[in-house]
Design a protein around this motif. Structure first.
Motif, PDB file in Angstrom:
ATOM      1  N   PRO A  75       0.774  -1.289   0.006  1.00  0.00           N
ATOM      2  CA  PRO A  75       0.008  -0.021   0.019  1.00  0.00           C
ATOM      3  C   PRO A  75       0.690   0.971  -0.097  1.00  0.00           C
ATOM      4  O   PRO A  75       0.341   2.324  -0.604  1.00  0.00           O
ATOM      5  CB  PRO A  75      -0.743  -0.141   1.293  1.00  0.00           C
ATOM      6  N   SER A  76       2.067   1.393   0.651  1.00  0.00           N
ATOM      7  CA  SER A  76       2.839   2.302   0.882  1.00  0.00           C
ATOM      8  C   SER A  76       3.446   2.921  -0.491  1.00  0.00           C
ATOM      9  O   SER A  76       3.792   3.929  -0.821  1.00  0.00           O
ATOM     10  CB  SER A  76       3.902   2.254   1.746  1.00  0.00           C
ATOM     11  N   VAL A  77       3.877   1.791  -1.269  1.00  0.00           N
ATOM     12  CA  VAL A  77       4.646   2.351  -2.621  1.00  0.00           C
ATOM     13  C   VAL A  77       4.011   1.559  -3.794  1.00  0.00           C
ATOM     14  O   VAL A  77       3.493   2.274  -4.872  1.00  0.00           O
ATOM     15  CB  VAL A  77       6.207   1.639  -2.588  1.00  0.00           C
ATOM     16  N   LEU A  78       3.783   0.288  -3.925  1.00  0.00           N
ATOM     17  CA  LEU A  78       3.237  -0.200  -5.379  1.00  0.00           C
ATOM     18  C   LEU A  78       1.748   0.360  -5.469  1.00  0.00           C
ATOM     19  O   LEU A  78       1.616   0.728  -6.966  1.00  0.00           O
ATOM     20  CB  LEU A  78       3.047  -1.766  -4.938  1.00  0.00           C
ATOM     21  N   TRP A  79       0.819   0.521  -4.644  1.00  0.00           N
ATOM     22  CA  TRP A  79      -0.406   0.990  -4.907  1.00  0.00           C
ATOM     23  C   TRP A  79      -0.342   2.423  -5.305  1.00  0.00           C
ATOM     24  O   TRP A  79      -1.028   3.109  -6.102  1.00  0.00           O
ATOM     25  CB  TRP A  79      -1.501   0.529  -3.846  1.00  0.00           C
ATOM     26  N   VAL A  80       0.571   3.254  -4.638  1.00  0.00           N
ATOM     27  CA  VAL A  80       0.826   4.561  -4.831  1.00  0.00           C
ATOM     28  C   VAL A  80       1.271   4.690  -6.350  1.00  0.00           C
ATOM     29  O   VAL A  80       1.056   5.678  -7.108  1.00  0.00           O
ATOM     30  CB  VAL A  80       1.642   5.171  -3.995  1.00  0.00           C
ATOM     31  N   MET A  81       2.036   3.667  -6.818  1.00  0.00           N
ATOM     32  CA  MET A  81       2.668   3.643  -8.336  1.00  0.00           C
ATOM     33  C   MET A  81       1.449   3.532  -9.411  1.00  0.00           C
ATOM     34  O   MET A  81       1.595   4.133 -10.196  1.00  0.00           O
ATOM     35  CB  MET A  81       3.831   2.555  -8.176  1.00  0.00           C
ATOM     36  N   LEU A  82       0.513   2.732  -8.724  1.00  0.00           N
ATOM     37  CA  LEU A  82      -0.281   2.612  -9.808  1.00  0.00           C
ATOM     38  C   LEU A  82      -1.256   3.787  -9.796  1.00  0.00           C
ATOM     39  O   LEU A  82      -1.674   4.116 -10.952  1.00  0.00           O
ATOM     40  CB  LEU A  82      -1.363   1.475  -9.003  1.00  0.00           C
ATOM     41  N   ALA A  83      -1.747   4.676  -8.841  1.00  0.00           N
ATOM     42  CA  ALA A  83      -2.294   5.739  -8.802  1.00  0.00           C
ATOM     43  C   ALA A  83      -1.582   6.798  -9.532  1.00  0.00           C
ATOM     44  O   ALA A  83      -2.262   7.677 -10.355  1.00  0.00           O
ATOM     45  CB  ALA A  83      -2.725   5.901  -7.408  1.00  0.00           C
ATOM     46  N   LEU A  84      -0.445   6.727  -9.232  1.00  0.00           N
ATOM     47  CA  LEU A  84       0.504   7.804 -10.143  1.00  0.00           C
ATOM     48  C   LEU A  84       0.330   7.431 -11.622  1.00  0.00           C
ATOM     49  O   LEU A  84       0.450   8.309 -12.579  1.00  0.00           O
ATOM     50  CB  LEU A  84       2.018   7.750  -9.893  1.00  0.00           C
ATOM     51  N   PHE A  85       0.598   6.190 -12.021  1.00  0.00           N
ATOM     52  CA  PHE A  85       0.403   5.804 -13.497  1.00  0.00           C
ATOM     53  C   PHE A  85      -1.134   6.272 -13.855  1.00  0.00           C
ATOM     54  O   PHE A  85      -0.975   6.800 -15.190  1.00  0.00           O
ATOM     55  CB  PHE A  85       0.435   4.463 -13.505  1.00  0.00           C
ATOM     56  N   VAL A  86      -2.030   6.107 -13.146  1.00  0.00           N
ATOM     57  CA  VAL A  86      -3.480   6.454 -13.881  1.00  0.00           C
ATOM     58  C   VAL A  86      -3.325   8.034 -14.044  1.00  0.00           C
ATOM     59  O   VAL A  86      -3.864   8.520 -14.851  1.00  0.00           O
ATOM     60  CB  VAL A  86      -4.457   6.286 -12.931  1.00  0.00           C
ATOM     61  N   SER A  87      -2.761   8.666 -12.999  1.00  0.00           N
ATOM     62  CA  SER A  87      -2.555  10.298 -13.004  1.00  0.00           C
ATOM     63  C   SER A  87      -1.864  10.674 -14.129  1.00  0.00           C
ATOM     64  O   SER A  87      -2.285  11.540 -15.020  1.00  0.00           O
ATOM     65  CB  SER A  87      -1.957  10.819 -11.970  1.00  0.00           C
ATOM     66  N   VAL A  88      -0.526  10.204 -14.666  1.00  0.00           N
ATOM     67  CA  VAL A  88       0.108  10.379 -15.780  1.00  0.00           C
ATOM     68  C   VAL A  88      -0.741  10.034 -16.993  1.00  0.00           C
ATOM     69  O   VAL A  88      -0.648  10.757 -18.058  1.00  0.00           O
ATOM     70  CB  VAL A  88       1.264   9.659 -15.469  1.00  0.00           C
ATOM     71  N   ALA A  89      -1.504   8.762 -17.093  1.00  0.00           N
ATOM     72  CA  ALA A  89      -2.277   8.551 -18.281  1.00  0.00           C
ATOM     73  C   ALA A  89      -3.340   9.449 -18.625  1.00  0.00           C
ATOM     74  O   ALA A  89      -3.305   9.983 -19.799  1.00  0.00           O
ATOM     75  CB  ALA A  89      -2.807   7.155 -18.138  1.00  0.00           C
ATOM     76  N   ILE A  90      -3.962   9.910 -17.747  1.00  0.00           N
ATOM     77  CA  ILE A  90      -4.997  10.907 -17.741  1.00  0.00           C
ATOM     78  C   ILE A  90      -4.500  12.382 -18.187  1.00  0.00           C
ATOM     79  O   ILE A  90      -4.929  12.932 -19.290  1.00  0.00           O
ATOM     80  CB  ILE A  90      -5.913  11.226 -16.703  1.00  0.00           C
ATOM     81  N   GLY A  91      -3.361  12.796 -17.557  1.00  0.00           N
ATOM     82  CA  GLY A  91      -2.652  13.856 -17.861  1.00  0.00           C
ATOM     83  C   GLY A  91      -2.116  13.953 -19.266  1.00  0.00           C
ATOM     84  O   GLY A  91      -2.095  14.853 -20.073  1.00  0.00           O
ATOM     85  N   ALA A  92      -1.361  12.534 -19.727  1.00  0.00           N
ATOM     86  CA  ALA A  92      -0.894  12.423 -20.935  1.00  0.00           C
ATOM     87  C   ALA A  92      -1.899  12.619 -22.110  1.00  0.00           C
ATOM     88  O   ALA A  92      -1.981  13.288 -23.088  1.00  0.00           O
ATOM     89  CB  ALA A  92      -0.247  11.032 -21.264  1.00  0.00           C
ATOM     90  N   VAL A  93      -3.275  12.088 -21.916  1.00  0.00           N
ATOM     91  CA  VAL A  93      -4.191  12.133 -22.925  1.00  0.00           C
ATOM     92  C   VAL A  93      -4.552  13.451 -23.039  1.00  0.00           C
ATOM     93  O   VAL A  93      -4.704  14.188 -24.211  1.00  0.00           O
ATOM     94  CB  VAL A  93      -5.499  11.261 -22.463  1.00  0.00           C
ATOM     95  N   VAL A  94      -4.879  14.382 -22.011  1.00  0.00           N
ATOM     96  CA  VAL A  94      -5.349  15.782 -21.872  1.00  0.00           C
ATOM     97  C   VAL A  94      -4.238  16.585 -22.386  1.00  0.00           C
ATOM     98  O   VAL A  94      -4.456  17.513 -23.305  1.00  0.00           O
ATOM     99  CB  VAL A  94      -5.691  16.316 -20.493  1.00  0.00           C
ATOM    100  N   GLY A  95      -3.079  16.497 -22.028  1.00  0.00           N
ATOM    101  CA  GLY A  95      -1.834  17.357 -22.335  1.00  0.00           C
ATOM    102  C   GLY A  95      -1.492  17.200 -23.905  1.00  0.00           C
ATOM    103  O   GLY A  95      -1.174  18.175 -24.652  1.00  0.00           O
ATOM    104  N   PHE A  96      -1.374  15.930 -24.663  1.00  0.00           N
ATOM    105  CA  PHE A  96      -1.382  15.676 -25.844  1.00  0.00           C
ATOM    106  C   PHE A  96      -2.134  16.313 -26.690  1.00  0.00           C
ATOM    107  O   PHE A  96      -2.107  16.935 -27.737  1.00  0.00           O
ATOM    108  CB  PHE A  96      -1.105  13.934 -26.308  1.00  0.00           C
ATOM    109  N   ALA A  97      -3.498  16.203 -26.228  1.00  0.00           N
ATOM    110  CA  ALA A  97      -4.633  16.923 -26.873  1.00  0.00           C
ATOM    111  C   ALA A  97      -4.567  18.273 -26.997  1.00  0.00           C
ATOM    112  O   ALA A  97      -4.698  18.956 -27.897  1.00  0.00           O
ATOM    113  CB  ALA A  97      -6.247  16.266 -26.602  1.00  0.00           C
ATOM    114  N   ALA A  98      -4.282  18.757 -25.783  1.00  0.00           N
ATOM    115  CA  ALA A  98      -4.224  20.317 -25.773  1.00  0.00           C
ATOM    116  C   ALA A  98      -3.110  20.869 -26.560  1.00  0.00           C
ATOM    117  O   ALA A  98      -3.030  21.687 -27.166  1.00  0.00           O
ATOM    118  CB  ALA A  98      -4.204  20.828 -24.459  1.00  0.00           C
ATOM    119  N   GLY A  99      -1.850  20.064 -26.404  1.00  0.00           N
ATOM    120  CA  GLY A  99      -0.681  20.615 -26.712  1.00  0.00           C
ATOM    121  C   GLY A  99      -0.406  20.581 -28.455  1.00  0.00           C
ATOM    122  O   GLY A  99       0.197  21.230 -29.155  1.00  0.00           O
ATOM    123  N   TYR A 100      -1.168  19.484 -29.004  1.00  0.00           N
ATOM    124  CA  TYR A 100      -1.039  19.272 -30.427  1.00  0.00           C
ATOM    125  C   TYR A 100      -2.191  19.726 -31.105  1.00  0.00           C
ATOM    126  O   TYR A 100      -1.949  20.247 -32.184  1.00  0.00           O
ATOM    127  CB  TYR A 100      -1.091  17.605 -30.611  1.00  0.00           C
TER     128      TYR A 100
END
Length: 295
Positions: A75-100
């Motif tokens: 819970p302290s590291v592995l699940w936090v990495m999963l939450a980070l991955f979800v955040s990066v994935a959503i941010g990447a979709v929005v960031g690529f769409a806005a920037g391109y």
């Protein structure tokens, strides 16, 4: 390959990478590495000191601290990495769409990000956890909801910077579609920025999860988590301070490792920083040699 070669020249970065790899491996293999059941209560071993059977001793319920420390990696590291991955994935979709795509799409998406970023992140995390209730799942949902606008902003800036390069313009003129241009040309260039920012954000998220669990808002008993272990040990902080040592050191070491890795990645991915650091190191060696010859 060049990044790995540059990273291998940084001893502190390699040490941090080794610590992170060992921590993740220990968390994944916790059922096989843990010497005892982390939930097994044995009141005869209440506050027992370190022994061959229990290397780190036992807590107020006689549970093995080493086993709970290993299971607490999940819970302290592995699940936090999963939450980070979800955040990066959503941010990447929005960031690529806005920037391109830019234009109205960029304006609309960035206004949404501005609204999200206007709220203090830690306060909003507490508010979301307060509405959804205590629990690690709700904390991770709060992290994913509050972190993605930050990544979207950073990724959008990188995409706008690299989309004006000549080879990207040539790819457009040659008939490549937006998805192909993003996947083949823009994604590899923005990966460096995302990797550095993710390493830094992960350390901060681990601290926040441990802090919320320490306050009783995170994972609930009897499950093991580093912040909860600190909470349980705080009741006997003055009489048995060694109980806080293992989870406290674990949090400090892992967070420091991610911060050191972020610094090493930034240097390895930017040749200019690597060159300047090598020059500084060479000057230090020359200064020491000069002082030695004078002495």
């Amino acid at each position: 390959m060049r990044v790995l070669r540059n990273l291998s020249n940084d001893r502190l970065g390699m040490a941090a990478l080794i610590v992170i790899a060992m921590t993740l491996t220990a968390g994944i293999c916790a059922p096989w590495l843990a010497p005892h059941d982390p939930l097994a209560v044995n009141m005869r071993l209440r506050y027992a000191g370190p022994s061959w059977a229990h290397w780190l001793g036992n807590d107020h319920l006689g549970r093995c601290l080493l086993s709970r420390l290993l299971y607490g990696i999940r819970p302290s590291v592995l699940w936090v990495m999963l939450a980070l991955f979800v955040s990066v994935a959503i941010g990447a979709v929005v960031g690529f769409a806005a920037g391109y795509l830019r234009g109205r799409i960029d304006a609309a998406l960035m206004r949404i990000c501005d609204v999200m970023l206007a709220f203090p992140g830690y306060v909003m995390t507490l508010a979301i956890v307060g509405m959804l209730g205590p629990g690690l799942d709700n904390i991770l949902i709060a992290f994913a909801a509050m972190k993605w606008p930050w990544f979207a902003r950073i990724i959008r800036t990188s995409v706008m910077q690299y989309s004006d390069m000549d080879y990207v313009k040539f790819a457009r003129l040659s008939g490549s579609g937006p998805l192909r241009v993003m996947r083949m040309h823009l994604l590899p260039m923005t990966f460096a920025d995302v990797a550095v920012l993710s390493s830094t954000a992960l350390g901060s998220m681990i601290l926040q999860v441990s802090g919320l669990s320490f306050l009783g808002l995170g994972i609930q008993a009897p499950h093991a988590e580093w912040g909860m272990m600190l909470n349980e040990a705080s009741e006997v902080m003055f009489s048995r301070p060694e109980l806080m040592l293992a989870p406290g050191v674990a949090v400090v070491v892992v967070v420091s490792a991610f911060n050191f890795l972020a610094d090493a990645l930034q240097t390895a991915l930017d040749p200019k920083l690597l060159t300047s650091r090598q020059r500084l190191r060479r000057r230090k060696v020359e200064a020491v040699a000069y002082e030695y010859t004078r002495g």
